[in-house]
Motif scaffolding. Structure first.
Motif, PDB file in Angstrom:
ATOM      1  N   GLN A  59       0.835  -1.199   0.000  1.00 10.53           N
ATOM      2  CA  GLN A  59       0.000   0.000   0.000  1.00 10.53           C
ATOM      3  C   GLN A  59       0.871   1.250   0.000  1.00 10.53           C
ATOM      4  O   GLN A  59       0.545   2.232  -0.669  1.00 10.53           O
ATOM      5  N   GLN A  60       1.972   1.200   0.735  1.00  8.08           N
ATOM      6  CA  GLN A  60       2.876   2.360   0.797  1.00  8.08           C
ATOM      7  C   GLN A  60       3.490   2.652  -0.564  1.00  8.08           C
ATOM      8  O   GLN A  60       3.576   3.807  -0.984  1.00  8.08           O
ATOM      9  N   LYS A  68      -0.251   9.928  -2.533  1.00 11.61           N
ATOM     10  CA  LYS A  68      -1.267   9.885  -1.466  1.00 11.61           C
ATOM     11  C   LYS A  68      -0.654   9.250  -0.227  1.00 11.61           C
ATOM     12  O   LYS A  68       0.419   8.658  -0.281  1.00 11.61           O
ATOM     13  N   ASP A  69      -1.358   9.357   0.891  1.00 12.66           N
ATOM     14  CA  ASP A  69      -0.932   8.679   2.116  1.00 12.66           C
ATOM     15  C   ASP A  69      -1.320   7.207   2.050  1.00 12.66           C
ATOM     16  O   ASP A  69      -2.325   6.840   1.438  1.00 12.66           O
ATOM     17  N   ARG A  70      -0.535   6.353   2.717  1.00 18.33           N
ATOM     18  CA  ARG A  70      -0.844   4.929   2.764  1.00 18.33           C
ATOM     19  C   ARG A  70      -2.214   4.694   3.383  1.00 18.33           C
ATOM     20  O   ARG A  70      -2.968   3.827   2.951  1.00 18.33           O
ATOM     21  N   SER A  71      -2.570   5.506   4.375  1.00 19.90           N
ATOM     22  CA  SER A  71      -3.865   5.335   5.032  1.00 19.90           C
ATOM     23  C   SER A  71      -5.018   5.570   4.053  1.00 19.90           C
ATOM     24  O   SER A  71      -6.069   4.945   4.176  1.00 19.90           O
ATOM     25  N   TYR A  72      -4.813   6.450   3.074  1.00 22.08           N
ATOM     26  CA  TYR A  72      -5.845   6.698   2.061  1.00 22.08           C
ATOM     27  C   TYR A  72      -6.062   5.440   1.215  1.00 22.08           C
ATOM     28  O   TYR A  72      -7.204   5.044   0.955  1.00 22.08           O
ATOM     29  N   ALA A  74      -5.411   2.395   2.159  1.00 19.13           N
ATOM     30  CA  ALA A  74      -6.045   1.411   3.047  1.00 19.13           C
ATOM     31  C   ALA A  74      -7.539   1.670   3.169  1.00 19.13           C
ATOM     32  O   ALA A  74      -8.345   0.738   3.124  1.00 19.13           O
ATOM     33  N   HIS A  75      -7.923   2.938   3.312  1.00 18.86           N
ATOM     34  CA  HIS A  75      -9.346   3.278   3.406  1.00 18.86           C
ATOM     35  C   HIS A  75     -10.094   2.902   2.119  1.00 18.86           C
ATOM     36  O   HIS A  75     -11.218   2.410   2.169  1.00 18.86           O
ATOM     37  N   ARG A  78     -10.649  -0.834   1.970  1.00 17.77           N
ATOM     38  CA  ARG A  78     -11.669  -1.296   2.917  1.00 17.77           C
ATOM     39  C   ARG A  78     -13.043  -0.695   2.621  1.00 17.77           C
ATOM     40  O   ARG A  78     -13.999  -0.962   3.333  1.00 17.77           O
ATOM     41  N   GLN A  80     -13.911   2.412   2.866  1.00 14.03           N
ATOM     42  CA  GLN A  80     -14.249   3.383   3.902  1.00 14.03           C
ATOM     43  C   GLN A  80     -14.165   4.827   3.440  1.00 14.03           C
ATOM     44  O   GLN A  80     -14.296   5.731   4.251  1.00 14.03           O
ATOM     45  N   THR A  81     -13.911   5.024   2.169  1.00 11.71           N
ATOM     46  CA  THR A  81     -13.865   6.387   1.652  1.00 11.71           C
ATOM     47  C   THR A  81     -14.451   6.416   0.251  1.00 11.71           C
ATOM     48  O   THR A  81     -14.416   5.428  -0.463  1.00 11.71           O
TER      49      THR A  81
END
Length: 104
Positions: A59-60, A68-72, A74-75, A78, A80-81
């Motif tokens: 993802q990173q 983008k950020d890795r958390s984006y 991941a979201h 999942r 979630q966005t």
């Protein structure tokens, strides 16, 4: 050996449309449209995630490639966005996937 289907058992099978209608409402209702949008989101995010894994990309690494950020990422994976079309195209391109629209 070819087996024939039992007509009585076949008659008892549920139709997908009937099950969807029972759970999410008739075609055209707000509930059914919301379900359809969620189903499409799931479908496309699974394609992106599967392709990333196929390429053995973290993802990173994908996040770095698209800025983008890795958390984006991941979201997105999942569900979630709600990603913008520009992000979808950017991520698709980074994964070597084409994207086209057609009239339905």
């Amino acid at each position: 050996m070819v087996r024939k289907l039992d007509p009585e058992k076949v008659a008892k099978l549920h139709k997908t449309e009937d099950l969807l209608e029972k759970r999410y409402g008739k075609l055209g209702t707000a509930e059914r449209e919301a379900f359809h949008e969620k189903a499409l989101t799931y479908y496309y995010t699974e394609i992106l995630k599967d392709r990333r894994k196929e390429l053995k990309m973290t993802q990173q690494q994908l996040a770095d490639k698209v800025g983008k950020d890795r958390s984006y990422i991941a979201h997105i994976e999942r569900g979630q966005t709600d990603m913008q079309l520009s992000s979808f195209v950017s991520i698709s391109n980074a994964l070597g996937l084409g994207f086209s629209l057609q009239a339905i």
